[in-house]
Design an enzyme around this catalytic site. Structure first.
Site, mmCIF file in Angstrom:
data_model
loop_
_atom_site.group_PDB
_atom_site.id
_atom_site.type_symbol
_atom_site.label_atom_id
_atom_site.label_comp_id
_atom_site.label_asym_id
_atom_site.label_seq_id
_atom_site.Cartn_x
_atom_site.Cartn_y
_atom_site.Cartn_z
ATOM 1 N N GLU A 1 43.197 42.568 31.410
ATOM 2 C CA GLU A 1 44.519 41.992 31.124
ATOM 3 C C GLU A 1 45.469 42.156 32.313
ATOM 4 O OE1 GLU A 1 44.686 46.225 29.371
ATOM 5 O OE2 GLU A 1 43.209 44.703 29.861
ATOM 6 N N ASP B 1 41.625 36.219 24.302
ATOM 7 C CA ASP B 1 41.325 35.303 25.410
ATOM 8 C C ASP B 1 42.389 34.216 25.519
ATOM 9 O OD1 ASP B 1 39.092 36.730 26.040
ATOM 10 O OD2 ASP B 1 37.659 35.313 25.171
#
Length: 561
Positions: free
Chosen positions: A476, A449
């Site tokens: 992503e 994260d």
């Protein structure tokens, strides 16, 4: 001023009574005083006498003009003939060559919007202002010219003379309180769908307003607001059709954007303070108001403050209208909910300007007694802040604070359209973090994260222009929409961004590219006019991304020339 010294006398009759015989009788009584008086009039949704709002009454205002000639032109029309009388009227007015023209129209029985468009097709060389006649039941419009009364047409009062000076002011004082919406199906003054849903559903969903005989009265205070230069153009729906469409007195354009609005007391007060200061320095001899009848219904008793705000500067008279006109920056919109103030004088006054004292804002001793507008102002402020927070939550990604996929889907197509209109290159860049799953497995999801947050910051730092948009498309994967002068400049921007992410030097022990975290990019860059569909354009960038990944990653692949 003595009538003997006056070149012209204009009598303006405004009445709540839908009675043609009464208007004719008033006209005859005025003519008995002097046959030289020009007499005009209209039925109203409220009357203004000496700055006070009154109702169910008749007012007669006499304007004595020493150096200015007044000439009234009255034209009757039948529905559908508005364009023809607009041309006829314009020809007559241009022949007279006036300094200013006041228009009185019949919006409940005529297509006034079509008339205004035809009347102002060519640039006007005079000041223009006025309003539409109506009645309290919103059923009838009557106009008076001389001793003639008619329900369809227009009266133009022409002011001819170089000594006349006019200062015009107009504002609404309503602010948006909903999200932005789009007119998706329109025909003239009829709005069929908003965001591809029946237009009436907006009023039912947001305001719980029903499709019944009280619709107009319930919708009065909640217009559709379209942003204009420095203010908003407000439109109030006058009825609902069986198909869920809404009818207005003015035209709406397809793809036009707007929001539901409500009055904002603090904004109105600010506008009036600025108005009083400007009009006070002008030193008027008379002030005429054309203010929308919807303001009287929405503001209730507080509307008295509006009409009395200027009464200490000069005599104030006028009426509550159905639709207002005032030329602003060369345009003459057919307005709703507007407050139009016209300050007049002949020559320069030798007297000093009147001192404009600030209004007394001291609270009453009884702290439980206050104006309802104060409470409304606080509530509206709360709603606006809450709406902004909700809008941000709806379009922003919770982790990276970039725009989310939902917002991308909402603006991708419009960005292509905008770039096409502006004849620009549009660039769409898809970015994928290399071997991100392996990074997560090795360093943990919290570290993953943090990586996404760092990449997002790098995107935001590199995309500084207002036309640049950065998105987290999912997982992503990121996206950037931007404009470029050329394909070379577009590629340079993308490759600089790729190197900036690599230069963050985030350790990635499981990467098969190098020791640091890297990204792969697919760049679709085109003259926007050559983009066939948004779907194909997205797929083109996505295919280029996979080319970059298959070619070894940590690189930018772009479409060939």
């Amino acid at each position: 001023m003595s009538s003997k010294r006056s070149q012209s006398i204009l009598a303006m009759v405004y009445t709540a009574h839908i009675d043609a015989h009464l208007l004719q009788q008033i006209s005859q009584n005025i003519q008995a005083f002097s046959s030289e008086i020009t007499i005009v009039g209209a039925t109203t949704t409220g009357e203004i006498d000496n700055g006070k709002t009154i109702t169910q009454s008749t007012t007669v205002t006499l304007l004595f003009l020493e150096d200015t000639r007044v000439e009234a032109i009255a034209l009757k029309s039948e529905h559908g003939g508005e364009e023809e009388i607009a041309k006829t009227l314009r020809t007559g007015i241009d022949t007279i060559n006036p300094k200013a023209v006041m228009l009185l129209t019949t919006p409940l029985t005529s297509n006034v919007n079509g008339f205004i468009q035809a009347f102002t097709k060519d640039p006007i060389g005079f000041e223009l202002f006025g309003g539409g006649a109506g009645d309290y039941a919103h059923e009838t419009s009557l106009l008076l010219s001389g001793d003639e009364v008619f329900s369809e047409g227009v009266v133009a009062i022409c002011f001819v003379g170089e000594s006349l000076q006019i200062k015009k002011h107009t504002f609404v004082g309503w602010l948006p309180m909903s999200r932005e919406m789009t007119a998706t199906k329109v025909q003239g003054n009829k709005l069929f769908t908003i965001d591809d849903r029946p237009a009436f559903e907006i009023y039912k969903e947001y305001l719980n307003i029903q499709d019944d005989s009280n619709f107009f009265a319930n919708a009065i205070g909640f217009p559709l607001l379209t942003e204009t230069t420095g203010d908003y153009l407000a439109r109030v729906p006058i009825n609902v059709s069986r198909d869920g469409s809404l009818q207005f007195i003015s035209e709406i354009k397809e793809r036009e954007t707007f929001a539901l609005g409500f009055f904002h007391p603090q904004i109105i007060e600010q506008k009036f303070e600025a108005l009083r200061s400007s009009v006070g320095s002008f030193r008027p001899e008379a002030i005429f108001l054309f203010t929308c009848g919807c303001r009287r219904f929405a503001l209730t008793d507080d509307v008295q403050m509006e009409t009395q705000y200027l009464a200490d500067l000069a005599p104030v008279s006028g009426f509550y209208t159905i639709g207002e006109f005032c030329d602003v920056d060369g345009k003459v919109p057919h307005m709703n909910l507007a407050f139009v103030a016209i300050a007049m004088k002949e020559n320069e006054s030798s007297q000093l300007p009147r001192a404009v004292q600030p209004r007394n804002k001291e609270m009453q001793s009884d702290k439980f007694v206050t104006s309802h507008t104060l409470v409304v102002g606080r509530l509206l402020h709360f709603i606006n802040v809450l709406n902004k927070e909700l809008e941000q939550q709806a379009i922003k990604d919770g982790l990276t604070n970039l725009y989310n996929r939902r917002h991308f889907d909402a603006i991708f197509r419009s960005s292509i359209s905008d770039a096409t209109r502006q004849n620009n290159w549009l660039c769409f860049l898809i970015i994928d973090v290399d071997y991100f799953k392996k990074y997560n497995d090795h360093y943990g999801h919290q570290a993953g994260d943090n990586v996404l947050i760092e990449v997002a910051r790098c995107l935001e730092k590199s995309s500084k222009r207002a036309s640049d948009y950065c998105f987290r498309l999912g997982g992503e994967e990121f996206g950037v929409l931007y404009k470029a002068e050329s394909r070379e400049k577009a590629f340079e921007f993308a490759d600089d961004l790729r190197r900036a992410i690599e230069n963050l030097k985030i350790q990635h022990a499981k990467s098969e590219v190098g020791p640091f975290l890297t990204v792969s990019m697919g760049l679709a860059c085109k003259d926007a006019a050559t983009i066939s569909t948004d779907f194909k354009y997205y797929k083109e960038a996505d295919d280029l991304l996979y080319e970059a990944k298959n070619a070894g990653r940590n690189q930018v692949r772009t479409n060939p020339i």
